[in-house]
Structures are given as structure tokens and as C-alpha cells.
Design a protein around this motif. Structure first.
Motif, PDB file in Angstrom:
ATOM      1  N   MET A 136       0.857  -1.195   0.000  1.00  0.00           N
ATOM      2  CA  MET A 136       0.000   0.000   0.000  1.00  0.00           C
ATOM      3  C   MET A 136       0.894   1.248   0.000  1.00  0.00           C
ATOM      4  N   THR A 137       0.710   2.101  -1.000  1.00  0.00           N
ATOM      5  CA  THR A 137       1.495   3.334  -1.077  1.00  0.00           C
ATOM      6  C   THR A 137       0.829   4.421  -0.263  1.00  0.00           C
ATOM      7  N   LEU A 138       1.547   4.882   0.749  1.00  0.00           N
ATOM      8  CA  LEU A 138       0.966   5.913   1.621  1.00  0.00           C
ATOM      9  C   LEU A 138       2.009   6.991   1.931  1.00  0.00           C
ATOM     10  N   TYR A 139       1.542   8.198   2.071  1.00  0.00           N
ATOM     11  CA  TYR A 139       2.410   9.314   2.428  1.00  0.00           C
ATOM     12  C   TYR A 139       1.879   9.922   3.729  1.00  0.00           C
ATOM     13  N   PHE A 140       2.788  10.286   4.615  1.00  0.00           N
ATOM     14  CA  PHE A 140       2.376  10.734   5.955  1.00  0.00           C
ATOM     15  C   PHE A 140       2.949  12.101   6.314  1.00  0.00           C
ATOM     16  N   ALA A 141       2.247  12.779   7.191  1.00  0.00           N
ATOM     17  CA  ALA A 141       2.811  13.971   7.848  1.00  0.00           C
ATOM     18  C   ALA A 141       2.100  14.160   9.180  1.00  0.00           C
ATOM     19  N   SER A 142       2.816  14.702  10.143  1.00  0.00           N
ATOM     20  CA  SER A 142       2.229  14.982  11.472  1.00  0.00           C
ATOM     21  C   SER A 142       2.706  16.340  11.955  1.00  0.00           C
ATOM     22  N   THR A 143       1.880  16.974  12.727  1.00  0.00           N
ATOM     23  CA  THR A 143       2.272  18.229  13.362  1.00  0.00           C
ATOM     24  C   THR A 143       1.517  18.391  14.675  1.00  0.00           C
ATOM     25  N   THR A 144       2.048  19.250  15.511  1.00  0.00           N
ATOM     26  CA  THR A 144       1.255  19.703  16.650  1.00  0.00           C
ATOM     27  C   THR A 144       0.863  21.150  16.366  1.00  0.00           C
ATOM     28  N   ALA A 145      -0.197  21.611  17.014  1.00  0.00           N
ATOM     29  CA  ALA A 145      -0.544  23.035  16.913  1.00  0.00           C
ATOM     30  C   ALA A 145      -1.052  23.511  18.264  1.00  0.00           C
ATOM     31  N   THR A 193      -2.986  20.301  20.061  1.00  0.00           N
ATOM     32  CA  THR A 193      -3.573  19.245  19.244  1.00  0.00           C
ATOM     33  C   THR A 193      -2.447  18.603  18.445  1.00  0.00           C
ATOM     34  N   LEU A 194      -2.427  17.278  18.385  1.00  0.00           N
ATOM     35  CA  LEU A 194      -1.496  16.547  17.520  1.00  0.00           C
ATOM     36  C   LEU A 194      -2.325  15.957  16.387  1.00  0.00           C
ATOM     37  N   THR A 195      -1.935  16.238  15.154  1.00  0.00           N
ATOM     38  CA  THR A 195      -2.689  15.717  14.015  1.00  0.00           C
ATOM     39  C   THR A 195      -1.750  15.013  13.041  1.00  0.00           C
ATOM     40  N   SER A 196      -2.134  13.807  12.670  1.00  0.00           N
ATOM     41  CA  SER A 196      -1.421  13.066  11.626  1.00  0.00           C
ATOM     42  C   SER A 196      -2.347  12.920  10.429  1.00  0.00           C
ATOM     43  N   VAL A 197      -1.776  13.048   9.257  1.00  0.00           N
ATOM     44  CA  VAL A 197      -2.581  12.868   8.037  1.00  0.00           C
ATOM     45  C   VAL A 197      -1.841  11.894   7.126  1.00  0.00           C
ATOM     46  N   CYS A 198      -2.597  11.196   6.317  1.00  0.00           N
ATOM     47  CA  CYS A 198      -1.944  10.417   5.275  1.00  0.00           C
ATOM     48  C   CYS A 198      -2.806  10.397   4.036  1.00  0.00           C
ATOM     49  N   THR A 199      -2.171  10.164   2.904  1.00  0.00           N
ATOM     50  CA  THR A 199      -2.906  10.080   1.649  1.00  0.00           C
ATOM     51  C   THR A 199      -2.253   8.974   0.810  1.00  0.00           C
ATOM     52  N   GLY A 200      -3.007   8.482  -0.131  1.00  0.00           N
ATOM     53  CA  GLY A 200      -2.485   7.433  -1.000  1.00  0.00           C
ATOM     54  C   GLY A 200      -3.554   7.060  -2.021  1.00  0.00           C
ATOM     55  N   PRO A 201      -3.147   6.501  -3.130  1.00  0.00           N
ATOM     56  CA  PRO A 201      -4.088   6.207  -4.221  1.00  0.00           C
ATOM     57  C   PRO A 201      -5.118   5.142  -3.842  1.00  0.00           C
ATOM     58  N   GLU A 202      -4.794   4.356  -2.804  1.00  0.00           N
ATOM     59  CA  GLU A 202      -5.734   3.273  -2.476  1.00  0.00           C
ATOM     60  C   GLU A 202      -6.774   3.654  -1.427  1.00  0.00           C
ATOM     61  N   LEU A 203      -6.639   4.825  -0.848  1.00  0.00           N
ATOM     62  CA  LEU A 203      -7.649   5.241   0.146  1.00  0.00           C
ATOM     63  C   LEU A 203      -8.963   5.516  -0.570  1.00  0.00           C
ATOM     64  N   LEU A 224      -0.091   9.271  14.519  1.00  0.00           N
ATOM     65  CA  LEU A 224      -1.304   8.643  15.053  1.00  0.00           C
ATOM     66  C   LEU A 224      -1.901   7.640  14.070  1.00  0.00           C
ATOM     67  N   ILE A 225      -1.226   7.459  12.922  1.00  0.00           N
ATOM     68  CA  ILE A 225      -1.759   6.567  11.888  1.00  0.00           C
ATOM     69  C   ILE A 225      -0.797   5.388  11.692  1.00  0.00           C
ATOM     70  N   ASP A 226      -1.362   4.225  11.544  1.00  0.00           N
ATOM     71  CA  ASP A 226      -0.570   3.026  11.281  1.00  0.00           C
ATOM     72  C   ASP A 226       0.011   3.124   9.874  1.00  0.00           C
ATOM     73  N   THR A 227       1.341   3.123   9.781  1.00  0.00           N
ATOM     74  CA  THR A 227       1.966   3.364   8.468  1.00  0.00           C
ATOM     75  C   THR A 227       1.726   2.205   7.502  1.00  0.00           C
ATOM     76  N   ALA A 228       1.371   1.060   8.019  1.00  0.00           N
ATOM     77  CA  ALA A 228       1.126  -0.086   7.131  1.00  0.00           C
ATOM     78  C   ALA A 228      -0.273  -0.040   6.520  1.00  0.00           C
ATOM     79  N   THR A 229      -1.236   0.364   7.336  1.00  0.00           N
ATOM     80  CA  THR A 229      -2.644   0.257   6.892  1.00  0.00           C
ATOM     81  C   THR A 229      -3.276   1.594   6.545  1.00  0.00           C
ATOM     82  N   GLY A 230      -2.694   2.696   7.005  1.00  0.00           N
ATOM     83  CA  GLY A 230      -3.318   4.000   6.787  1.00  0.00           C
ATOM     84  C   GLY A 230      -4.529   4.216   7.692  1.00  0.00           C
ATOM     85  N   LEU A 231      -4.663   3.343   8.704  1.00  0.00           N
ATOM     86  CA  LEU A 231      -5.787   3.474   9.642  1.00  0.00           C
ATOM     87  C   LEU A 231      -5.282   4.050  10.964  1.00  0.00           C
ATOM     88  N   PRO A 232      -6.175   4.656  11.746  1.00  0.00           N
ATOM     89  CA  PRO A 232      -5.769   5.181  13.056  1.00  0.00           C
ATOM     90  C   PRO A 232      -5.177   4.052  13.888  1.00  0.00           C
TER      91      PRO A 232
END
Lengths: 397, 397
Positions: free
Chosen positions: B1-10, B46-56, B388-396
């Protein structure tokens, strides 16, 4: 002993367009015009008897059975003005006794406890000035005399008239055009009633004189209130009274109370007169009006937490279904209604209101209120045969 | 599964010059500029993680462990703008993966209970927008990105910077000049601390969006606030920050909080956010400043009863002699001080303060407060290795 007597009663008035801010502290000249409703004297009034005579040795004031000082500048200003007008009369007619040179005994009693936190100074100064004007047989109009009462306590000038009263702020620096005038007599709109919810206050409020001076000095929003908001509202409210436009009168009354308290909050340090109970009463009033989809009640708050609820006689059963239901544990209802009548309010609530109600009556709200005073629009100062002074001795009875 | 991630706090920010009133509801364009202090993220973030990928297959949002809808127009506006900027990037460089066409998983967590009634939407939208901007590798400045956060929640735009932040209201109808800018970084004035007294509220407050719309529509005094009071104060407050003029900054902060709540009270029907406990805290602050004959504390209140007390580190012992004495029964003090240090505050009160005190500490005031949060000025959004996202599945996770 040669003595001359006069007695009068004077009413309380509750502003619907608020007086807040002085442009001249010594003369009690306001930064804006105001409007009030005069309340019935069966419920709230001051009775003042005065006497004068060549043998009296001192000016003397007895308030609610207790001797008080007459030394305050405000009281002295009133006495000086009244004696001056009497002097002019004596100058024009040498036969008149020289009241202007003699001392005065002033005896005054309220028919309501001052502890209730209801501004009694308006009725008190109105009664004092009217009683002496009567004793002195002054020919001036009530509006002229109201300028003297104003120097005692600003809002006292409005208690010289019954019904619906305006205090025109005036423009002159000497205060010669800052006086009360009648907007409409009681008989024009006799169905105006008032329920005063006396709210328990834990602490003494900021005195209104120092409070309003601080507002004038520090509140930015106050400038807008004085410049634009009140002058517009003054004309609108007079019109609403003349046209007996209750919804407009009610809305302006509520808005002006809120505007006044908003400028208190914008004062630095801020001044708070309303407490959480006051605010819950405001919310309840808006809920009642929303429930009926009609304006049945208008609240107003002076420099303290007590709520004055104005309403029309025809809406009494609608309002009381809610407020008797909410506040039935406090005393005061029995002064105007039999237990059968009071039971009807509960019945009306249970059978008609309750089924459509989308909010809950807050049973704890009752704990913040100590008393209800039921009254209505009333006349101005009244002559009375009652005299609080012993006619033989010139001393308080 | 191709996934791209980023996280930040605000971070959370607490306004010292208040935002109240929208000139455009859809774009969250304000009727006045505002200023805030960004708070430290150790305490509130707040800590936020996001990911995107063609299979989502769907956009998905999980907030504090609970799946939430992304359907709100505000959130959709943010996602649309971010994808549009990414699209422009992809158009200029064909080698870039087509993030703009793929779905997003967004997972977000606060390190403080939302129940505390602290505005978490600012930190939430700031983190969401910054995380996606980072994922998309957008080249735009933080001020540019702040315009997107603004569409999510007005005050969120201020959480894109640390230290002292202004939200310039702008003039354009499309909002292109309504953005956050740094007034001064945290390091310019690092001694600014904050004690948040979480005040127990019995009822839910009026939501700020509908509240401010009603104020704009019905308050006469609000017009003056927007036209004259805030523009003047905006310049003065920026200057006070640049010059580290604490007494001026403090006075403007207190006055603006009061002015904002005054316009709420002038709204029809009136809106009340502060309760009797809030008011007693205000009085206590003025008493503390009067006691020391020096400004040691500045209060400010958002759209709720919680008090945020700003103070300088050097005055902590002076302030805490009073507030730890008053509120020592509530939790929160132990997060920053040992019991020995806390005992020192009491000792300071008993030995130095008490003998000169001309008012009594209200021991019941403590009952209206549920918690204290001790924090200070902090930086803007921070990169983080936490995801906060599982890098393998793209799920929380």
C-alpha cells in the motif's frame, strides 16, 4: 407656638430609559435624557411632613423615626433654592410671613423597607421638595420645582409627576433647562403593571454616583450610548408611550437596561449590578415572550440586582402562569391575590402552558429572590391629611 | 500500500484583543482585527497526523479516538483550498504524485480534555491545515496558509504562529488579505505566563458563531467597538508587545475582554458568558493590582466563564500568594510546583500580604472553579515524529 404645616406623599419611579452619567456632579446634570414610569403609592411611597415657625431653633430631619443630618450639600442646595423662591414671594408681598428666614422640621416615612434595595432617594427628595414648596405656597410649576428635586437626587425630579415621565437633560450649564415633564398621565395608559422581584444580594453595590462618574471617565462604549443610542431611543420611547405601543415600549425598555449594564461592564474597573439570578430572570423573560410568540413582559434593572418586570394588565395571567409558578415560595403575591386566584395561575400553567413548554422551569431560581412587590403605574405626589409632626410642639409624633 | 504521511502539533491561542463579529460568515471574515498569545504545547495542544495514498477510498477524520464527519462546509472549504494549492504544484511539476486527487485520513488528539471548555477548535483546525500543507509540501508562507485555517475556524489562523500574533481583518471581500501575522516571536517576550481558572458552568453557552451574528445584528454599542475602540486598541496593543510594556498590555487586555462581554450584554436577547464566579475573579484581580499598587495580573474571558490570567514570570510569587491562597483546593498546581514551593506561596501570603490586606479572601470562590491550568507563551506548530496513523494500513493506530 406659631407653626405652619404641610404634608405630601411622593412616589417611586423606575426608569425605562436609564439615567447613567452626570455632566455636572454638583447640579446633578445628566449626560442623557431619561424616561420612567411612576409607581402606585399604595405599594411604594414616601410621606413627608414639614413645618416652620419663628420659634424653631434648628433645621431638623427625621427619616423613618431616626434623626438624620441635613448637612449634605445636596440637601442644602434644595433648601437654599426653596427658601430663595419663598424669599422672592415675600419680597413681592410684605404681608406674607417670613418662612424663608425660619427653620424647618422635616419628618419622613417610607411605606416599604429601605433594606429592599429599592431606590428610595427619588421618592424621598421628591416628597421633601414638594412638601416644602407646598408649605411655602410657591407658584412655580411642577417642572420648575423638579429642578430643585433634581439637585437632591437626579432621578427624584421624575417623581414629581405621575404616569409616564421624561427627564429632559437640557443644554444649559446652570441646569435651568434640565427638568422633568409629563410624557403622558397615568390615565392615558392605566394598564401598565409592574412586578418587582427583590433579588438577594450578598454584597453592597458600587454607589451609583461614583459608579456613573467612573463610567463617564473610562468607558469607550458609553460615549456611543450617550451620543447616539439614547437620544434616538428617547424619541422612540416617548412615541411608544403616546401611541400605547406595548411591544415597542417593552423592547426599548429591555434594550436600554442591557445597554446601561453593558456600559457598567465596560467601565474600568468594571461594575457589576446584575448577578446570576438577575441574568436567569432575563432569560426567563425572553423564554416567556418566545413561548407566547408575543411580548408579554419587559424587564429592567437599576443599579442593583432587583428585577422590575413591566407588563400589561391583559397579559397578567400569561405572565403569572410562569412567574408565580417559578417564585410562588416567596412572599408578596398574597397582597394582591386570594389563594384561589393564585391557584388559578398554577392551574393555567399545568393545563395550558406545560404541555407546549420546551424548557424547564428552574426551581432553584426561587432561592435567589426574597420577595415580590406587585404594583402598577400611579399618580404623582398627593396631598394628605396625615401629618407626621405634632401640631402643638413642632416635633415628630 | 502506497501511503504518504505527515504529522504536526498546533497550539491553543487566547485572544487579548477579542475577535467577535463576522462580516462574512462563509469565509469567516471578521469585523475587527484581533491579537492573541500562543500558549505552550506541553500543556495544551492538538497533535494531528494525516496520510494520503491512491488506495484510500474515503476522506476520514478521527478526533480523540472517535470518527467524526468531514461534511461541514468549514472543513470542506479547508480541504478544497489545500487540494487546490497542491494541484497548482502538481501542474507545475508533472513528476509529483497526484495527492490532490487522493483521499485523506486525518487523525487528531488533544492533550487536554475538551470538557474543560477551552476553545479547542483553533488548535484543531490549525493542526489539520498545517499537517496537510506539510504532507502536500506546499511552498506558501504560514500567513498564506493561515487564511485556509481561518475558513475552518476564525481564531485558528492565529494558532499558525507562536508568541504574539495578530489577525489582520483585511478589507477584501474574498478574504485574500484577512490573515495572521507575527507581532513578535515567543523569544521577544518569553516571560509571559498564564494561569487558566476553569470555571464550572451549569449550562451550555450560546455558540460563538450564532452569538456573534446576533451581536452584529442587534447591538448598537458593538458598532462603536468595531468602528473606533478596537482599531485604536489594535495599534496600541501591538506597540505594547513590541515595547514589552506590561502595564499597558495588561490594561488593554482587561479592557478589551470587558468591552467584548459588554457588547454581548448589549445583544438582544442578551448573551452572558461570564457568571458570578467569573466576576468575582475579575474583582480579585483588581484587588490584587490595587494591593501591590502595580499591575501584576491581567484577566481575559472568551465565550465562556473560564478566566485566563496573564502575568509576568517575575510577578508570579506576588500573584500566587493570592490565587494559590484562594484556589489551593483545586487541582493543577502540582503540575508545575512541588509542595514545598506551594507552601511558600501560602507563607508569603501569611507573613507579607495578610497584615496589609484591606479585604477578605473569599473562601467560597474556590467552589466555582474546577481546575487550574498553568502555562505560558509558546511556539507555533511543531513537527513531530509521533504519528497517530498506522503506516502499514493508513488506519488510526
Amino acid at each position: 407656638m406659631t407653626l405652619y404645616f404641610a404634608s405630601t406623599t411622593a412616589p417611586v419611579n423606575i426608569a425605562t430609559l436609564k439615567y447613567w452619567g452626570k455632566r455636572d456632579k454638583d447640579l446633578n446634570l445628566p449626560t442623557n435624557s431619561s424616561i420612567s414610569v411612576t409607581l402606585a403609592q399604595d405599594d411604594l411611597r414616601t410621606l413627608t411632613s414639614v413645618c416652620t415657625g419663628p420659634e424653631l431653633t434648628d433645621d431638623k430631619l427625621v427619616l423613618n423615626g431616626k434623626e438624620e443630618s441635613l448637612a449634605s450639600e445636596r440637601t442644602q442646595n434644595c433648601l437654599k433654592d426653596l427658601r430663595q423662591l419663598r424669599k422672592e414671594l415675600e419680597n413681592s408681598d410684605a404681608k406674607l410671613p417670613k418662612f424663608s428666614e425660619w427653620k424647618l422640621t422635616i419628618v419622613s416615612e417610607n411605606n416599604f423597607p429601605t433594606a429592599a434595595g429599592l431606590a428610595s432617594s427619588a421618592a424621598g427628595f421628591a416628597a421633601l421638595v414638594v412638601a416644602i414648596a407646598k408649605l411655602y405656597q410657591l407658584p412655580q410649576s411642577l417642572s420648575e420645582i423638579s429642578k430643585i428635586a433634581r439637585k437632591g437626587s437626579g432621578s427624584a425630579c421624575r417623581s414629581l409627576f405621575g404616569g409616564y415621565v421624561a427627564w429632559e437633560m437640557g443644554n444649559e450649564t446652570d441646569g435651568s433647562d434640565s427638568k422633568a415633564v409629563e410624557v403622558a398621565p397615568m390615565a392615558h395608559w392605566p394598564d401598565m403593571k409592574a412586578a418587582i422581584l427583590v433579588v438577594s444580594a450578598s454584597k453592597k453595590d458600587t454607589p451609583s454616583t461614583s459608579g456613573m462618574q467612573l463610567t463617564v471617565k473610562t468607558s469607550d462604549l458609553f460615549k456611543e450610548r450617550v451620543r447616539d443610542v439614547v437620544p434616538r431611543r428617547f424619541e422612540e420611547m416617548k412615541k411608544s408611550i403616546r401611541e400605547k405601543n406595548w411591544p415597542l415600549f417593552a423592547e426599548l425598555t429591555m434594550k436600554d437596561s442591557n445597554s446601561f449594564h453593558a456600559t457598567c461592564l465596560d467601565t474600568f474597573p468594571p461594575i457589576f449590578y446584575m448577578n446570576d439570578t438577575s441574568k436567569k430572570i432575563i432569560k426567563l423573560c425572553h423564554q416567556i415572550n418566545a413561548f407566547y410568540n408575543e411580548t408579554v413582559v419587559a424587564y429592567t434593572f437599576d443599579a442593583g440586582p432587583n428585577a422590575v418586570l413591566y407588563y400589561l394588565k391583559e397579559n397578567e395571567h400569561k405572565l403569572f402562569a410562569f412567574i408565580y409558578r417559578t417564585f410562588n415560595k416567596v412572599s408578596g403575591w398574597e397582597t394582591k391575590f386570594s389563594s384561589d386566584e393564585l391557584a388559578q395561575f398554577i392551574k393555567h400553567f399545568d393545563t395550558t402552558v406545560a404541555k407546549d413548554l420546551d424548557f424547564e422551569i428552574d426551581d432553584e431560581l426561587c432561592q435567589g429572590v426574597s420577595k415580590v412587590i406587585l404594583t402598577q403605574v400611579g399618580p404623582g405626589p398627593q396631598p394628605t391629611d396625615e401629618c407626621l409632626i405634632d401640631t402643638a410642639t413642632g416635633l415628630p409624633k
